[in-house]
Design an enzyme around this catalytic site. Structure first.
Site, PDB file in Angstrom:
ATOM      1  N   GLU A 128      31.301  48.553  52.051  1.00 21.05           N
ATOM      2  CA  GLU A 128      30.395  49.147  51.065  1.00 21.05           C
ATOM      3  C   GLU A 128      30.578  48.605  49.652  1.00 21.05           C
ATOM      4  OE1 GLU A 128      33.900  52.050  51.558  1.00 21.05           O
ATOM      5  OE2 GLU A 128      32.718  50.657  52.761  1.00 21.05           O
ATOM      6  N   ALA A 149      30.549  45.661  48.640  1.00 21.49           N
ATOM      7  CA  ALA A 149      29.667  44.510  48.401  1.00 21.49           C
ATOM      8  C   ALA A 149      28.275  44.903  47.937  1.00 21.49           C
ATOM      9  CB  ALA A 149      29.568  43.664  49.667  1.00 21.49           C
ATOM     10  N   ARG A 189      35.580  39.345  49.715  1.00 20.16           N
ATOM     11  CA  ARG A 189      36.076  40.215  50.785  1.00 20.16           C
ATOM     12  C   ARG A 189      37.598  40.145  50.835  1.00 20.16           C
ATOM     13  NH1 ARG A 189      31.865  43.575  52.238  1.00 20.16           N
ATOM     14  NH2 ARG A 189      30.091  42.411  53.097  1.00 20.16           N
ATOM     15  N   GLY A 225      45.046  32.115  27.377  1.00 22.21           N
ATOM     16  CA  GLY A 225      44.663  33.015  28.458  1.00 22.21           C
ATOM     17  C   GLY A 225      43.903  32.276  29.535  1.00 22.21           C
ATOM     18  N   GLY A 235      41.375  32.960  33.316  1.00 18.45           N
ATOM     19  CA  GLY A 235      40.602  33.906  34.111  1.00 18.45           C
ATOM     20  C   GLY A 235      39.748  33.155  35.104  1.00 18.45           C
ATOM     21  N   VAL A 250      41.163  30.023  27.886  1.00 19.24           N
ATOM     22  CA  VAL A 250      41.053  30.094  26.431  1.00 19.24           C
ATOM     23  C   VAL A 250      42.197  29.260  25.856  1.00 19.24           C
ATOM     24  CG1 VAL A 250      41.082  31.558  24.389  1.00 19.24           C
ATOM     25  CG2 VAL A 250      39.996  32.384  26.480  1.00 19.24           C
ATOM     26  N   ASP A 281      32.959  46.833  28.498  1.00 21.93           N
ATOM     27  CA  ASP A 281      34.171  46.300  29.131  1.00 21.93           C
ATOM     28  C   ASP A 281      35.416  46.557  28.296  1.00 21.93           C
ATOM     29  OD1 ASP A 281      35.528  45.167  31.241  1.00 21.93           O
ATOM     30  OD2 ASP A 281      35.287  43.105  30.532  1.00 21.93           O
ATOM     31  N   LYS A 337      39.070  47.691  27.516  1.00 21.39           N
ATOM     32  CA  LYS A 337      40.362  47.791  28.202  1.00 21.39           C
ATOM     33  C   LYS A 337      41.383  47.080  27.320  1.00 21.39           C
ATOM     34  CE  LYS A 337      39.109  43.757  31.030  1.00 21.39           C
ATOM     35  NZ  LYS A 337      38.925  43.254  32.409  1.00 21.39           N
ATOM     36  N   ASN A 348      41.144  43.308  26.706  1.00 20.17           N
ATOM     37  CA  ASN A 348      40.087  42.771  25.849  1.00 20.17           C
ATOM     38  C   ASN A 348      40.268  43.158  24.389  1.00 20.17           C
ATOM     39  OD1 ASN A 348      38.812  41.421  27.890  1.00 20.17           O
ATOM     40  ND2 ASN A 348      37.224  42.960  28.223  1.00 20.17           N
ATOM     41  N   ASP A 378      35.698  39.081  24.294  1.00 22.25           N
ATOM     42  CA  ASP A 378      35.028  38.982  25.591  1.00 22.25           C
ATOM     43  C   ASP A 378      33.796  39.891  25.657  1.00 22.25           C
ATOM     44  OD1 ASP A 378      34.225  38.501  28.131  1.00 22.25           O
ATOM     45  OD2 ASP A 378      36.177  38.791  29.059  1.00 22.25           O
ATOM     46  N   THR A 434      35.233  47.080  34.282  1.00 21.39           N
ATOM     47  CA  THR A 434      36.519  46.983  34.963  1.00 21.39           C
ATOM     48  C   THR A 434      36.701  48.251  35.783  1.00 21.39           C
ATOM     49  OG1 THR A 434      37.461  45.561  33.259  1.00 21.39           O
ATOM     50  CG2 THR A 434      39.012  46.810  34.612  1.00 21.39           C
TER      51      THR A 434
END
Length: 699
Positions: free
Chosen positions: A250, A252, A259, A397, A399, A404, A513, A515, A518, A531, A550
């Site tokens: 679910e 997805a 996955r 950084g 990701g 960066v 976003d 958190k 960031n 970001d 997130t």
């Protein structure tokens, strides 16, 4: 039976019979002493029978007493079990907290040990590996395709529920419906949404030994097993089997995801499947239809759509008819006109407040603007290839998007942060609109609480954003090393984020976003938002539909695809306050779906740790209301309600705005290329492929 004062009915009846027989036995000589009847033999047998009955009566009383004692003992054991279960739960929670603290302490010890010695190549490699291990706990954002891609005007017209429907018989529909309703996430959807999902699911068949889902591959569908045998594997290790009429996969249908396990057909198998695009259309149409129904109801005489029945006598109701309502309160058009005027007045008051703030912060804003103009003019002279004038100092950084890099102007003591985004990754994850949105938003922003963008570049492999270099380090890594922040430090962080949100929301931008990962510290220890990949500009009263953010920080309405607005930023601010004070976010499960289910249960069900005192707890709970319209910051007084909350009373907002407030997070820097407060990263492995589709022509 519990207190010994009552007996079951069958025992009471038996006692009465025994008592009667006992009386009969006690008087049997009067009853049987008749020599004329010649029944002395019968009298003897009666004595034996009465004696036996008396013994049975005693046995019965003894058994009854034993039963009562047994029940009392069971009750005591159950009480002891409940106490022990509670103790075990408390010890388990304490053990988990100790493990978290131990991991953080090991990180600190490791970091201090690394800084105490001169790095050698071997130790540098070890340090990079340690950094990679520590950063595994960093939270990553997730996103579905932007609604500008999925739901532009042309594509909206192409989606037809009738065309998406697949014929099924009623028994099949019921089995699929039951399977979806057994799922912890899907059961929270509205019944008509489940019904529409069932209508649009289509059959997929898998041969024996084939994969329904393969670990590591992107997912786009949810499945319900109709018949056959399926097993779940992770790293080729068998985890479980999937029963028939069970929903799986679910996550997805919410957003692009890889996955995390494989599902393999052990026999030939039949499933029902639903694509993410269809699911998101169902959710979007539901919310939009409801809004239109509300508008239609206010505009016209509406036929009752349900019955309301008094279930008690003497129910009293206050009643007003439409004509009286229109005369007293106003018609729909009059109310709409009034509300438009009310909103306009609020906007004027808001503008006055911001004008006052701008005059108060005028000198600072002017300095920031002049600095940006000067630097933009300087970098505008650089050639199209960024590394002709810039050289890489180190990596700040990494990701999924790319890296960066800290870069400096050749032969000058001037540094920037260069965000290098892999074009192929952007196309593969359908994030073109998000990247353009980030560029456009950062180009129009000028705030001391938000990182600055000076210029963009591109080549065949990357698009580049040349950003302000903030070298005080990531707030996340600082929180990781300290474990948690005290209230004074947390208030400062919340103050900076609140000012950033106030600026963004005032110009119609939703961030989406927030958190610690960031939030970055500049040379003065002030926090800046970085970001803006999920940021979006929306109009007043509008909603947006893309699932992004997130997992630990997303609001309930994002998970349920109800459409969201600025209020999701206030939800995430509440989660941030919790994480800064406690060291970890309030909602965190073993996997993303478990995290979402915890969020949907609500902050009301959550017991706060003792380290969070009553006033910050009150702020968190009011920011994280399940209903977006009830959240602090989203009420009549807007973001000022946050500033005026009693936990933040005494906080010097005026000094914060002009950056005169001393930051508790300020760290010493030796120069514009001092990157000592950042983790170390290995060099990039390999070179990404060229991407020449042209989506980046305006970069």
């Amino acid at each position: 039976m519990g207190n010994g004062s009552m007996k079951p009915k069958h025992l009471r009846r038996l006692d009465r019979h025994v008592a009667n027989l006992s009386i009969g036995c006690a008087g049997n000589h009067n009853f049987l002493k008749d020599s004329g009847l010649g029944i002395s033999m019968i009298s003897g047998q009666a004595d034996v029978l009465c004696s036996r009955l008396l013994e049975l009566e005693k046995d019965l009383k003894r058994k009854d007493q034993e039963l009562q004692e047994g029940q009392s003992r069971v009750a005591e054991l159950q009480e002891q079990l409940a106490v022990q279960t509670k103790v075990i739960a408390e010890l388990t929670k304490e053990l988990q907290n100790k493990c978290i603290q131990l991991n953080k302490l090991q990180d600190v010890v490791s970091t201090q040990g690394e800084h105490s010695l001169q790095p050698s190549p071997l130790k540098e490699a070890s340090r990079i590996q340690d950094t990679a291990n520590r950063r595994r706990r960093a939270k990553e954002g997730v996103s579905a395709e932007p609604t500008t891609w999925l739901y532009d005007l042309n594509r909206q017209a192409t989606f037809s529920f009738e065309k998406a429907r697949v014929q099924k018989d009623s028994s099949e529909k019921k089995l699929i419906t039951d399977a979806l309703n057994k799922n912890q996430f899907l059961k929270r959807l509205e019944p008509h949404q489940i019904r529409d999902m069932v209508e649009c699911m289509y059959e997929r068949t898998f041969q024996q030994e084939s994969y329904v889902i393969r670990q590591g591959e992107p997912g786009n569908q949810i499945f319900v097993l109709k018949e056959g045998s399926l097993e779940v594997f992770q790293q080729n290790k068998l985890l479980s089997s999937i029963p028939e009429w069970t929903a799986f996969g679910e996550l997805a249908i919410l957003y692009n995801c890889t996955r995390t396990a494989s599902v393999k057909a052990i026999t030939n198998a039949k499933t029902w499947a639903l694509d993410r695009e269809v699911f998101q259309n169902i959710m979007r149409v539901t919310a939009q239809t409801r809004q239109e129904q509300y508008r239609s109801f206010l505009r016209s005489d509406d036929v009752r759509s349900a019955n309301v029945i008094a279930d008690e006598h003497n129910v009293e109701c206050l009643v007003i008819d439409r004509e009286t309502f229109n005369q007293t309160v106003g018609t729909y058009e009059e109310l709409q006109t009034y509300l438009e005027g009310y909103v306009a007045n609020l906007a004027q008051a808001d503008e006055k407040r911001h004008a006052k703030r701008r005059s108060f912060c005028g000198q600072l804003t002017k300095e920031v603007s002049l600095e940006m103009i000067e630097l933009k003019e300087k970098v505008a002279q650089f050639p199209p290839s960024p590394f002709q004038n810039l050289e890489v100092v180190t990596t700040l950084g990494v990701g999924g998007f790319g890296r960066v890099e800290l870069v400096k102007v050749k032969n000058e003591n001037m540094a920037f942060a260069m965000k290098c985004i892999k074009k192929k990754h952007v196309v593969d994850t359908k994030q073109e609109a998000h990247i353009y949105s980030e560029k456009k938003i950062l180009e129009q922003i000028c705030s001391p609480f938000i990182v600055k963008l000076y210029r963009t570049f591109k080549d065949s492999k990357y698009v580049y954003m040349l950003l302000e270099a903030c070298l005080g380090g990531e707030l996340w890594s600082l929180l990781r090393d300290r474990g948690s922040f005290d209230e004074a430090t947390t208030k400062f962080c919340v103050g900076c984020v609140t000012e950033a949100f106030d600026y963004l929301h005032h110009i119609g931008i939703i961030y989406r976003d927030l958190k610690p990962e960031n939030l970055i510290l500049d040379a003065e220890g002030y926090i800046k938002l970085v970001d803006f990949g999920f940021a979006k500009k929306i109009g007043s009263g509008e909603k947006t539909w893309t699932f992004c953010g997130t997992p630990e920080y997303v609001a309930p309405e994002v998970i349920l695809s109800k459409g969201h607005d600025f209020s999701v930023d206030f939800w995430s601010l509440g989660i941030l306050v919790y994480e800064l004070l406690a060291g970890s976010p309030p909602f965190s499960g073993a996997d993303q779906m478990m995290t979402y289910n915890l969020i949907l249960k609500g902050i009301e069900k959550l017991d706060f740790p003792k380290i969070i005192r009553r006033r910050p707890e009150d702020l968190i709970r009011r920011l994280c209301r399940q209903n977006p319209t009830e959240r602090l910051g989203n009420l009549r007084n807007g973001i000022n309600d946050i500033r005026k909350h009693r936990w933040l009373s005494g906080f010097n907002w005026d000094d914060l705005k002009v950056r005169k407030l001393t930051s508790p997070l300020k760290r010493e820097l030796s120069g514009p290329t001092d990157y000592s407060y950042f983790d170390s990263y290995p060099p990039e492995e390999g070179t990404p492929p060229d991407e020449l589709s042209g989506w980046d022509k305006d970069f």
